[in-house]
Scaffold this motif. Structure first.
Motif, PDB file in Angstrom:
ATOM      1  N   LEU A  38       8.403 -62.958 -13.339  1.00  0.00           N
ATOM      2  CA  LEU A  38       7.970 -63.743 -12.174  1.00  0.00           C
ATOM      3  C   LEU A  38       6.491 -63.554 -11.905  1.00  0.00           C
ATOM      4  N   HIS A  39       6.016 -62.314 -11.997  1.00  0.00           N
ATOM      5  CA  HIS A  39       4.609 -62.031 -11.728  1.00  0.00           C
ATOM      6  C   HIS A  39       3.701 -62.724 -12.744  1.00  0.00           C
ATOM      7  N   THR A  40       4.127 -62.775 -14.018  1.00  0.00           N
ATOM      8  CA  THR A  40       3.306 -63.464 -15.019  1.00  0.00           C
ATOM      9  C   THR A  40       3.262 -64.967 -14.759  1.00  0.00           C
ATOM     10  N   LEU A  41       4.290 -65.498 -14.086  1.00  0.00           N
ATOM     11  CA  LEU A  41       4.293 -66.918 -13.725  1.00  0.00           C
ATOM     12  C   LEU A  41       3.507 -67.187 -12.448  1.00  0.00           C
ATOM     13  N   GLY A  42       3.062 -66.103 -11.781  1.00  0.00           N
ATOM     14  CA  GLY A  42       2.259 -66.259 -10.579  1.00  0.00           C
ATOM     15  C   GLY A  42       3.049 -66.194  -9.285  1.00  0.00           C
ATOM     16  N   TYR A  43       4.240 -65.584  -9.333  1.00  0.00           N
ATOM     17  CA  TYR A  43       5.082 -65.490  -8.135  1.00  0.00           C
ATOM     18  C   TYR A  43       5.496 -64.051  -7.864  1.00  0.00           C
ATOM     19  N   SER A  44       5.761 -63.777  -6.603  1.00  0.00           N
ATOM     20  CA  SER A  44       6.375 -62.523  -6.177  1.00  0.00           C
ATOM     21  C   SER A  44       7.758 -62.852  -5.647  1.00  0.00           C
ATOM     22  N   HIS A  45       8.699 -61.928  -5.794  1.00  0.00           N
ATOM     23  CA  HIS A  45      10.052 -62.161  -5.293  1.00  0.00           C
ATOM     24  C   HIS A  45      10.085 -61.982  -3.790  1.00  0.00           C
ATOM     25  N   GLY A  46       9.614 -60.836  -3.323  1.00  0.00           N
ATOM     26  CA  GLY A  46       9.487 -60.601  -1.891  1.00  0.00           C
ATOM     27  C   GLY A  46      10.733 -60.102  -1.189  1.00  0.00           C
ATOM     28  N   LEU A  47      11.864 -60.042  -1.890  1.00  0.00           N
ATOM     29  CA  LEU A  47      13.098 -59.642  -1.212  1.00  0.00           C
ATOM     30  C   LEU A  47      14.042 -58.944  -2.193  1.00  0.00           C
ATOM     31  N   VAL A  48      13.536 -57.922  -2.890  1.00  0.00           N
ATOM     32  CA  VAL A  48      14.356 -57.215  -3.866  1.00  0.00           C
ATOM     33  C   VAL A  48      15.186 -56.166  -3.129  1.00  0.00           C
ATOM     34  N   THR A  49      16.484 -56.432  -3.045  1.00  0.00           N
ATOM     35  CA  THR A  49      17.431 -55.501  -2.427  1.00  0.00           C
ATOM     36  C   THR A  49      18.695 -55.526  -3.274  1.00  0.00           C
ATOM     37  N   SER A  50      19.654 -54.710  -2.910  1.00  0.00           N
ATOM     38  CA  SER A  50      20.924 -54.733  -3.641  1.00  0.00           C
ATOM     39  C   SER A  50      21.615 -56.082  -3.471  1.00  0.00           C
ATOM     40  N   HIS A  51      21.256 -56.824  -2.439  1.00  0.00           N
ATOM     41  CA  HIS A  51      21.858 -58.140  -2.211  1.00  0.00           C
ATOM     42  C   HIS A  51      21.221 -59.227  -3.066  1.00  0.00           C
ATOM     43  N   SER A  52      20.094 -58.915  -3.694  1.00  0.00           N
ATOM     44  CA  SER A  52      19.437 -59.917  -4.528  1.00  0.00           C
ATOM     45  C   SER A  52      19.588 -59.615  -6.020  1.00  0.00           C
ATOM     46  N   VAL A  53      20.480 -58.682  -6.343  1.00  0.00           N
ATOM     47  CA  VAL A  53      20.776 -58.372  -7.739  1.00  0.00           C
ATOM     48  C   VAL A  53      22.248 -58.680  -7.971  1.00  0.00           C
TER      49      VAL A  53
END
Length: 95
Positions: A38-53
């Protein structure tokens, strides 16, 4: 039919034992690789939690909640890295 399971770290416990270090490392590596992409595409996720995996199958993780993505900034990348630390803590302690 493919089923996505939200990571529930109790689900990772094998017959009452915490997830193994190898399981934890493999899942964290997959999430880290997804974030790097995602970072190489120019984006950040912003919400990495156990609910987003999501666990597609035991040992195969997917990063979800991509609607939370936003254009990459230094603060966004930093937030993703800190979130990974929180995810690791939850995976190890179950809390």
């Amino acid at each position: 039919m493919q089923h996505d399971f939200q990571i529930n770290f109790m689900f990772l416990q094998l017959q009452g034992n915490r997830s193994t270090l190898a399981q934890t490392a493999e899942i964290l590596l997959q999430v880290t690789e997804a974030l790097m992409f995602l970072h190489t595409l120019g984006y950040s996720h912003g919400l990495v939690t156990s609910h987003s995996v999501l666990l597609v199958t035991p040992g195969l993780a997917k990063l979800a909640n991509l609607e939370a993505m936003r254009p990459n900034t230094e603060a966004g990348v930093r937030e993703d890295v800190v979130s990974l630390g929180g995810l690791l803590h939850e995976m190890i302690t179950g809390e």
